[in-house]
Design an enzyme around this catalytic site. Structure first.
Site, PDB file in Angstrom:
ATOM      1  N   SER A  50      12.362 -44.150 -52.409  1.00  0.00           N
ATOM      2  CA  SER A  50      13.634 -44.658 -52.922  1.00  0.00           C
ATOM      3  C   SER A  50      14.168 -43.775 -54.055  1.00  0.00           C
ATOM      4  CB  SER A  50      13.444 -46.106 -53.354  1.00  0.00           C
ATOM      5  OG  SER A  50      14.679 -46.682 -53.626  1.00  0.00           O
ATOM      6  N   ASP A  54      19.869 -47.460 -49.901  1.00  0.00           N
ATOM      7  CA  ASP A  54      19.982 -48.919 -50.009  1.00  0.00           C
ATOM      8  C   ASP A  54      20.716 -49.315 -51.284  1.00  0.00           C
ATOM      9  OD1 ASP A  54      17.892 -48.211 -51.664  1.00  0.00           O
ATOM     10  OD2 ASP A  54      16.432 -49.599 -50.815  1.00  0.00           O
TER      11      ASP A  54
HETATM   12 MG    MG Z   1      16.461 -47.016 -52.577  1.00  0.00          MG
END
Ligand code: MG
Length: 450
Positions: free
Chosen positions: A99, A247
């Site tokens: 991430s 995300d």
């Molecule tokens: Mg992420």
């Protein structure tokens, strides 16, 4: 930060490549996951990190050895891995991504059969298999197969374009000028296609997914200087920044000012709750701005522990209209019960289309709060004891123990909790002004270290 520690949590496993995240560890956890899935299809995708190909090889081989058929979608955003897992009714999925963590990190994010991250109990089952090395490996004639699925990002994109909430021709008619910064991450697989489909005139910054992050990959305001300057230079309507696994999303106004990640969700909540009434689910650290907007629009607000799965699970239980996390994580159930930057972009462009005003004005009309975030590296202080002591110190205040300790005041709060993903304690405070929020943060840091 002790880089030698492998972080094992409900979010998966995460470590520094070559130190804590070794090939042996990857094989161990991927084999445990394959054993837990017990065969069937497992979707694998990765972000653009340089270590991604190495980790992918280990993950794919371990899953095949466990008798799982691997559906390899290649470079992909984490939400694309989740959506593909759901669409294919696969047994599970693995997103290979750390991430927003710096380039030397990588991680396995483990996804369950409905395309949502593993719950705490599912995660405990996988970790138990790993700990006891109770792996089930298939004999030669029932090894899994490798299936390549290169269209996953396009299917994800189409799901967004097909939403009732999104009027594609109307957005196209606005011909928005946009600067997009994908930080050389997996967002480059979907966000440019989305902007093209929505008729935007886009300028691309770092939209080649080579994985050499040109800046700190977290899309927080202090990391978006180049995007702000480019937004001004191109006289764009907005700038958009995405984290490496797409995300999380953050926006920059036409004035070149980052709105802060909290306002990504606030804008999306403002748009959706005008049209749909129902539950809105936010994590414990998310801004009061999103809460105020949802309440003003006649929706009920529910708070959960920090972590996507906690928000997604509650959204599913309540049949929520929207939810998310204040770090730029927008969750729209019609697309998928997981945070998705591309969905956040589409919702904000639709909002701008309908309001017909500059983004800075739309932002200014929302409730204004400032959030200050601090991180305390774990040194000699025992974090659990310190957090308990803080709870006792503030026992006269309203306290929320959903996740760590959150102390609530009128129109402000401060929240202290151990990170799920890093060896640190996070302190987050919110107040109508930045100074007031910073003062609250400092008060808690002092109390922690005293
Ligand atoms: Mg992420």
């Amino acid at each position: 930060m002790s880089d030698s520690r492998l972080m094992i949590s409900v979010s998966g496993i995460r470590g520094v490549v070559g130190q804590s995240l070794t090939p042996e560890k990857v094989v161990k956890f991927a084999s445990a996951f394959g054993t837990w899935c017990g065969g069937g299809k497992v979707v694998v995708g990765r972000d653009s990190r340089v270590s991604g190909e190495m980790v992918r090889g280990l993950v794919v081989s371990s899953l095949i050895a466990s008798g799982c058929d691997v559906v390899d979608i290649g470079l992909a955003a984490t939400p694309t891995v989740e959506i593909t897992t759901k669409n294919l009714k696969a047994r599970g999925g693995i997103a290979i991504t750390a991430s927003h963590n710096p380039i030397q990190w990588n991680a396995l994010k483990l996804i369950g059969p409905r395309g949502m991250f593993l719950t705490e109990s599912q995660s405990a089952e996988v970790l138990e298999i790993a700990k006891n090395r109770n792996f089930v490996y298939a004999p030669w004639d029932s090894l899994g197969r490798l299936i390549l699925q290169p269209d996953a990002s396009k299917i994800h994109l189409q799901t967004i374009l097909d939403l009732d909430l999104i009027d594609v021709p109307k957005i196209q008619a606005r011909s928005f000028k946009v600067v997009l910064d994908c930080v050389a991450g997996a967002g480059a697989l979907i966000a440019p296609l989305l902007l093209q489909a929505l008729g935007c005139e886009a300028h691309y910054l770092h939209c080649e997914p080579h994985g050499i992050f040109p800046r700190n990959p977290e899309p927080s305001a202090e990391n978006l200087k180049e995007l702000s300057e480019a937004t001004l230079k191109h006289q764009a309507d907005l700038g958009i920044a995405i984290d490496p696994d797409a995300d999380r999303v953050a926006f920059v106004s036409e004035k070149g000012i980052p709105l802060g990640e909290e306002y990504s969700l606030a804008l999306a909540v403002a748009f959706v709750t005008k049209r749909k009434k129902g539950a809105v689910v936010l994590n414990a650290s998310t801004s009061l701005a999103s809460e105020d907007i949802a309440l003003q629009n006649g929706c009920d607000v529910f708070r959960t522990r920090v972590g996507e799965i906690n928000v997604s699970t509650r959204m599913q239980e309540l049949d929520a209209v929207i939810g998310g996390e204040g770090n730029g994580g927008v969750i729209l159930p019609e697309v998928h019960l997981g945070r998705d930057a591309a969905t956040g972009i589409a919702l904000v462009l639709q909002l701008m289309t309908e309001q017909g005003k500059p983004l800075s004005e739309i932002h200014q009309a929302l409730p204004q709060y400032s959030i200050v975030k601090d991180r305390i590296e774990l040194g000699k202080t025992d974090p659990d004891a310190a957090i308990e002591r803080i709870q006792a110190d503030f026992s006269k205040n309203r306290i929320d123990l959903t996740d760590g300790v959150k102390i609530l005041f009128d129109r402000s709060w401060v929240h202290i909790r151990k990170s799920n993903t890093e060896p640190i304690v996070r302190v987050i405070a919110e107040a109508p002004t930045r100074d007031a929020a910073a003062a609250l943060c400092k008060k808690l840091r002092d109390a922690f270290e005293s």
